[in-house]
Design a protein around this motif. Structure first.
Motif, PDB file in Angstrom:
ATOM      1  N   MET A   9       3.933   9.084   7.595  1.00  0.00           N
ATOM      2  CA  MET A   9       4.666  10.220   6.991  1.00  0.00           C
ATOM      3  C   MET A   9       6.523   9.701   6.879  1.00  0.00           C
ATOM      4  N   GLY A  10       6.989  10.566   5.479  1.00  0.00           N
ATOM      5  CA  GLY A  10       8.522  10.907   5.903  1.00  0.00           C
ATOM      6  C   GLY A  10       8.319  10.841   3.768  1.00  0.00           C
ATOM      7  N   SER A  12       9.330  10.716   0.029  1.00  0.00           N
ATOM      8  CA  SER A  12       9.467   9.461  -0.986  1.00  0.00           C
ATOM      9  C   SER A  12      10.471   8.616  -0.892  1.00  0.00           C
ATOM     10  N   SER A  13       9.966   7.312  -0.999  1.00  0.00           N
ATOM     11  CA  SER A  13      10.748   6.050  -0.468  1.00  0.00           C
ATOM     12  C   SER A  13      11.049   5.600   0.332  1.00  0.00           C
ATOM     13  N   THR A  14       9.940   6.084   1.716  1.00  0.00           N
ATOM     14  CA  THR A  14      10.261   5.927   3.330  1.00  0.00           C
ATOM     15  C   THR A  14      10.106   4.646   2.590  1.00  0.00           C
ATOM     16  N   GLY A  15       8.959   3.886   2.227  1.00  0.00           N
ATOM     17  CA  GLY A  15       8.251   2.391   2.023  1.00  0.00           C
ATOM     18  C   GLY A  15       7.214   3.256   2.983  1.00  0.00           C
ATOM     19  N   LYS A  16       6.204   4.408   3.012  1.00  0.00           N
ATOM     20  CA  LYS A  16       5.928   4.474   2.987  1.00  0.00           C
ATOM     21  C   LYS A  16       3.813   3.722   2.790  1.00  0.00           C
ATOM     22  N   THR A  17       4.255   4.002   1.347  1.00  0.00           N
ATOM     23  CA  THR A  17       2.621   2.554   1.565  1.00  0.00           C
ATOM     24  C   THR A  17       3.543   1.385   1.046  1.00  0.00           C
ATOM     25  N   ILE A  80      -3.737   6.532   7.366  1.00  0.00           N
ATOM     26  CA  ILE A  80      -3.545   7.881   5.872  1.00  0.00           C
ATOM     27  C   ILE A  80      -1.735   7.862   5.827  1.00  0.00           C
ATOM     28  N   ILE A  81      -2.049   7.735   4.271  1.00  0.00           N
ATOM     29  CA  ILE A  81      -0.416   7.673   3.955  1.00  0.00           C
ATOM     30  C   ILE A  81      -0.039   9.613   3.770  1.00  0.00           C
ATOM     31  N   CYS A  82       0.504  10.112   3.762  1.00  0.00           N
ATOM     32  CA  CYS A  82       0.873  11.524   3.776  1.00  0.00           C
ATOM     33  C   CYS A  82       2.788  12.233   4.133  1.00  0.00           C
ATOM     34  N   SER A  83       3.738  12.588   2.866  1.00  0.00           N
ATOM     35  CA  SER A  83       4.693  12.991   3.704  1.00  0.00           C
ATOM     36  C   SER A  83       4.505  14.045   4.218  1.00  0.00           C
TER      37      SER A  83
END
Length: 171
Positions: A9-10, A12-17, A80-83
């Motif tokens: 989580m975090g 956008s653009s923190t590198g999650k994906t 799971i990628i999720c903000s």
């Protein structure tokens, strides 16, 4: 053996994906990108430069919750990628799920803005970053002990290593 969902989580653009992809590959975990679970209406709204509201996010968060539930029920382990920016969002993801850990990719506005400005082909607009930080409710570990903080100030490989070290004891 039970399933386990790690929610990366975090804002956008923190590198999650990017981080999630590398960590999942190295640890042999399933990867589910939450962006792929947004309903069509949300994608259109974000693509036109408008931030989502809480009502927009409910069906998306339900899909994230279902994905975590599926991992648990199938005894799979995955990221799971999720903000998951607000506590109520994280609580919705937790609802009915027993085995979830959140990894919070945390960085300053300046760091994240610099990364965002380098991105290509993502529907999040740079001017929407402020709304993400305004929405973010930093987890309070006394209320959310299932959150692990990951500092993104270092280089990419350092962030990947932090995530792997956090996940390894839990899989």
């Amino acid at each position: 053996m039970s399933g386990k969902a790690f929610i990366l989580m975090g804002v956008s653009s923190t590198g999650k994906t990017s981080v999630g992809t590398v960590v999942a590959n190295r640890l042999g975990l399933k990867l589910i990108d939450g962006d792929d679970l947004h309903p069509r209406e949300n994608i259109i709204k974000m693509g036109s430069g408008n931030p989502l509201n809480d009502e927009d996010r409910k069906p998306w968060l339900t899909r994230i919750n279902d994905a975590a539930f599926s991992l648990e029920q199938k005894s799979e382990k995955g990221i799971i990628i999720c903000s998951a920016l607000k506590k109520q969002y994280r609580d919705l993801i937790r609802q009915g799920n027993e085995n979830i850990t959140f990894l919070f990719l945390q960085g300053s506005f300046e760091t994240v803005l610099a990364r965002m400005q380098k991105r290509k082909g993502h529907y999040m607009k740079v001017d929407m970053l402020k709304s993400q930080f305004d929405t973010l409710e930093t987890p309070d570990l006394s209320l959310e002990p299932d959150v692990i903080f990951i500092d993104i100030q270092g280089d990419f490989e350092q962030v990947v290593e932090q995530c792997m070290e956090a996940i390894k004891p839990l899989i």
